[in-house]
Scaffold this active site. Structure first.
Site, PDB file in Angstrom:
ATOM      1  N   GLN A  90     -28.290 -31.788  11.335  1.00 18.64           N
ATOM      2  CA  GLN A  90     -28.671 -30.925  12.240  1.00 18.64           C
ATOM      3  C   GLN A  90     -28.279 -31.400  13.431  1.00 18.64           C
ATOM      4  O   GLN A  90     -28.303 -30.585  14.494  1.00 18.64           O
ATOM      5  CB  GLN A  90     -30.108 -30.555  12.166  1.00 18.64           C
ATOM      6  CG  GLN A  90     -30.900 -30.370  10.802  1.00 18.64           C
ATOM      7  CD  GLN A  90     -32.183 -30.564  10.900  1.00 18.64           C
ATOM      8  OE1 GLN A  90     -33.193 -29.873  11.123  1.00 18.64           O
ATOM      9  NE2 GLN A  90     -32.735 -31.654  10.248  1.00 18.64           N
ATOM     10  N   HIS A 102     -26.045 -26.994  12.810  1.00 15.71           N
ATOM     11  CA  HIS A 102     -26.217 -26.530  14.215  1.00 15.71           C
ATOM     12  C   HIS A 102     -25.100 -26.559  15.204  1.00 15.71           C
ATOM     13  O   HIS A 102     -25.231 -26.231  16.478  1.00 15.71           O
ATOM     14  CB  HIS A 102     -27.348 -27.130  14.861  1.00 15.71           C
ATOM     15  CG  HIS A 102     -28.723 -26.804  14.128  1.00 15.71           C
ATOM     16  ND1 HIS A 102     -29.803 -27.528  14.037  1.00 15.71           N
ATOM     17  CD2 HIS A 102     -28.944 -25.895  13.185  1.00 15.71           C
ATOM     18  CE1 HIS A 102     -30.746 -27.241  13.059  1.00 15.71           C
ATOM     19  NE2 HIS A 102     -30.243 -26.189  12.620  1.00 15.71           N
ATOM     20  N   CYS A 150     -16.190 -18.228  23.025  1.00 12.51           N
ATOM     21  CA  CYS A 150     -16.369 -17.248  23.941  1.00 12.51           C
ATOM     22  C   CYS A 150     -17.818 -16.797  23.842  1.00 12.51           C
ATOM     23  O   CYS A 150     -18.410 -16.534  22.582  1.00 12.51           O
ATOM     24  CB  CYS A 150     -15.566 -16.067  23.553  1.00 12.51           C
ATOM     25  SG  CYS A 150     -15.575 -14.743  24.748  1.00 12.51           S
ATOM     26  N   CYS A 169     -13.557 -18.322  28.813  1.00  9.36           N
ATOM     27  CA  CYS A 169     -12.720 -18.249  27.559  1.00  9.36           C
ATOM     28  C   CYS A 169     -11.643 -18.031  28.105  1.00  9.36           C
ATOM     29  O   CYS A 169     -10.946 -17.177  28.872  1.00  9.36           O
ATOM     30  CB  CYS A 169     -13.387 -16.800  27.129  1.00  9.36           C
ATOM     31  SG  CYS A 169     -12.261 -16.386  25.600  1.00  9.36           S
ATOM     32  N   VAL A 214     -25.919 -32.302  16.795  1.00 10.82           N
ATOM     33  CA  VAL A 214     -24.804 -31.883  17.397  1.00 10.82           C
ATOM     34  C   VAL A 214     -24.123 -32.619  18.253  1.00 10.82           C
ATOM     35  O   VAL A 214     -23.099 -32.613  18.688  1.00 10.82           O
ATOM     36  CB  VAL A 214     -25.185 -30.508  18.499  1.00 10.82           C
ATOM     37  CG1 VAL A 214     -25.806 -29.360  17.735  1.00 10.82           C
ATOM     38  CG2 VAL A 214     -26.146 -30.928  19.589  1.00 10.82           C
TER      39      VAL A 214
HETATM   40  P1  OAD Z   1     -36.892 -33.471  15.914  1.00 14.05           P
HETATM   41  O1  OAD Z   1     -36.838 -34.013  17.086  1.00 14.05           O
HETATM   42  O2  OAD Z   1     -37.757 -32.510  15.395  1.00 14.05           O
HETATM   43  O3  OAD Z   1     -37.570 -34.586  14.875  1.00 14.05           O
HETATM   44  C1  OAD Z   1     -36.814 -36.078  15.063  1.00 14.05           C
HETATM   45  C2  OAD Z   1     -37.563 -36.764  14.008  1.00 14.05           C
HETATM   46  O4  OAD Z   1     -37.268 -38.138  13.882  1.00 14.05           O
HETATM   47  C3  OAD Z   1     -39.108 -37.124  14.189  1.00 14.05           C
HETATM   48  O5  OAD Z   1     -39.845 -36.759  13.133  1.00 14.05           O
HETATM   49  C4  OAD Z   1     -39.346 -38.687  14.391  1.00 14.05           C
HETATM   50  O6  OAD Z   1     -40.414 -39.079  13.967  1.00 14.05           O
HETATM   51  C5  OAD Z   1     -37.973 -38.964  13.860  1.00 14.05           C
HETATM   52  N1  OAD Z   1     -37.470 -40.562  14.476  1.00 14.05           N
HETATM   53  C6  OAD Z   1     -37.511 -40.834  15.562  1.00 14.05           C
HETATM   54  N2  OAD Z   1     -36.926 -42.000  15.736  1.00 14.05           N
HETATM   55  C7  OAD Z   1     -36.421 -42.320  14.404  1.00 14.05           C
HETATM   56  C8  OAD Z   1     -35.695 -43.326  13.809  1.00 14.05           C
HETATM   57  N3  OAD Z   1     -35.208 -44.463  14.621  1.00 14.05           N
HETATM   58  N4  OAD Z   1     -35.254 -43.328  12.656  1.00 14.05           N
HETATM   59  C9  OAD Z   1     -35.761 -42.323  12.038  1.00 14.05           C
HETATM   60  N5  OAD Z   1     -36.315 -41.064  12.196  1.00 14.05           N
HETATM   61  C10 OAD Z   1     -36.723 -41.328  13.469  1.00 14.05           C
HETATM   62  O7  OAD Z   1     -35.464 -33.547  15.290  1.00 14.05           O
HETATM   63  P2  OAD Z   1     -34.872 -32.607  14.083  1.00 14.05           P
HETATM   64  O8  OAD Z   1     -35.532 -32.602  12.888  1.00 14.05           O
HETATM   65  O9  OAD Z   1     -33.373 -32.805  14.067  1.00 14.05           O
HETATM   66  O10 OAD Z   1     -32.249 -27.378  16.787  1.00 14.05           O
HETATM   67  O11 OAD Z   1     -34.906 -31.150  14.833  1.00 14.05           O
HETATM   68  C11 OAD Z   1     -34.183 -29.978  14.314  1.00 14.05           C
HETATM   69  C12 OAD Z   1     -33.761 -29.088  15.115  1.00 14.05           C
HETATM   70  O12 OAD Z   1     -34.983 -28.587  16.113  1.00 14.05           O
HETATM   71  C13 OAD Z   1     -32.717 -29.570  15.931  1.00 14.05           C
HETATM   72  O13 OAD Z   1     -31.435 -29.610  15.317  1.00 14.05           O
HETATM   73  C14 OAD Z   1     -32.728 -28.668  17.057  1.00 14.05           C
HETATM   74  C15 OAD Z   1     -34.013 -28.669  17.321  1.00 14.05           C
HETATM   75  O14 OAD Z   1     -34.752 -27.437  18.056  1.00 14.05           O
HETATM   76  C16 OAD Z   1     -31.506 -26.522  17.379  1.00 14.05           C
HETATM   77  O15 OAD Z   1     -31.125 -26.935  18.529  1.00 14.05           O
HETATM   78  C17 OAD Z   1     -31.106 -25.402  16.833  1.00 14.05           C
END
Ligand code: OAD
Length: 244
Positions: A95, A113, A121, A147, A97
């Site tokens: 997920q 993502h 664009c 663009c 970027v």
């Molecule tokens: P989150 O920020 O929601 O979650 C990050 C997770 O990583 C949390 O559960 C933390 O406990 C955990 N964490 C922190 N440090 C860590 C470490 N050293 N090792 C392992 N885990 C650790 O991030 P995502 O789940 O990636 O979407 O969020 C999903 C999406 O929500 C993102 O891609 C983004 C965001 O809004 C978009 O931008 C569309």
């Protein structure tokens, strides 16, 4: 327990989230120090926000690009990159970027993502929605990029709230849930469709594992929840794999 299941024949799929890059210095979205504690997603990461104030949105992405440009892959990225070369049936779905899996040398990352290092664009024009690489703005953007085809505004080629994911990418991610072992690493497991991949993997009979120092909605669903940072747990698993 996890390492014992990893052989050359294992169909291994790993889903990563922001936590995998935390040790590199990339802020997560949720939890302590998370971006969404200090910024409002609806003002920065939606098509509407961009239509209202493209400069503000680009300022935020420029700031994040600058921050990420200074980060290097950590041990978690390195282990996954080496697994991508070692296990013939390995898929990494992310997920994130930030591009750190690619920087670590992971082959064929399925980026759900998009990439903060690509733009497209905003309209889109006749040239379509195909993104192009743009690393120029690795510092706070002063200008909104244009663009090259139509001269209109260009936007970050990332998925924003309320936007559809690329169906081809979703298909690839979904197909990868037909696996033997599914690892969810560093994700809060709340954003769909990524969060649904774990459920799909379970339906396929995969052995499911979560690696996250904090409990999440997925913790009680998995076969094993490892409450450790990704860079520690993946390093330990890697050391225990029997490569004989
Ligand atoms: P989150 O920020 O929601 O979650 C990050 C997770 O990583 C949390 O559960 C933390 O406990 C955990 N964490 C922190 N440090 C860590 C470490 N050293 N090792 C392992 N885990 C650790 O991030 P995502 O789940 O990636 O979407 O969020 C999903 C999406 O929500 C993102 O891609 C983004 C965001 O809004 C978009 O931008 C569309």
């Amino acid at each position: 327990m996890v390492a014992a299941r990893l052989t050359r024949e294992t169909r291994l799929t790993v889903l990563t989230g922001a936590g995998v890059s935390a040790a590199s210095g990339v802020p997560t979205f949720r939890g302590a120090g998370g971006l969404w504690r200090n910024f409002r997603p609806e003002e920065l990461a939606t098509p509407r926000a961009f239509a209202r104030d493209p400069r503000l949105v680009w300022e935020w992405y420029g700031w994040r690009r600058g921050l990420i440009a200074a980060c290097r892959p950590n041990r978690a990225h390195d282990v996954l990159a080496s697994w991508s070369r070692q296990f013939p049936k390995f898929t990494l779905v992310t997920q994130n970027v930030d591009g750190l899996h690619e920087a670590a040398g992971t082959q064929e990352v399925v980026r759900m993502h998009g990439s903060i290092w690509e733009v497209r664009c905003a309209r889109p024009c006749a040239a379509g929605t195909t993104p192009w690489r743009d690393e120029v703005s690795a510092k706070p953007a002063l200008e909104v990029p244009a663009c090259p085809h139509c001269g209109g505004l260009a936007r970050p080629a990332v998925v924003w709230f309320g936007e559809m994911l690329d169906p081809v990418i979703v298909d690839r991610a979904s197909s990868a849930t037909d696996c033997d072992v599914f690892l969810a690493v560093g994700t809060s497991a709340v954003v769909y469709p990524a969060a649904g991949l774990l459920h799909e993997a379970k339906r396929h009979g995969a052995f499911t594992v979560e690696i996250n120092p904090e409990a999440t909605d997925a913790s009680h669903l998995v076969d094993v929840a490892i409450a450790e940072p990704a860079e520690v747990a993946l390093d330990a698993i890697d050391a225990m794999i029997d490569r004989a």
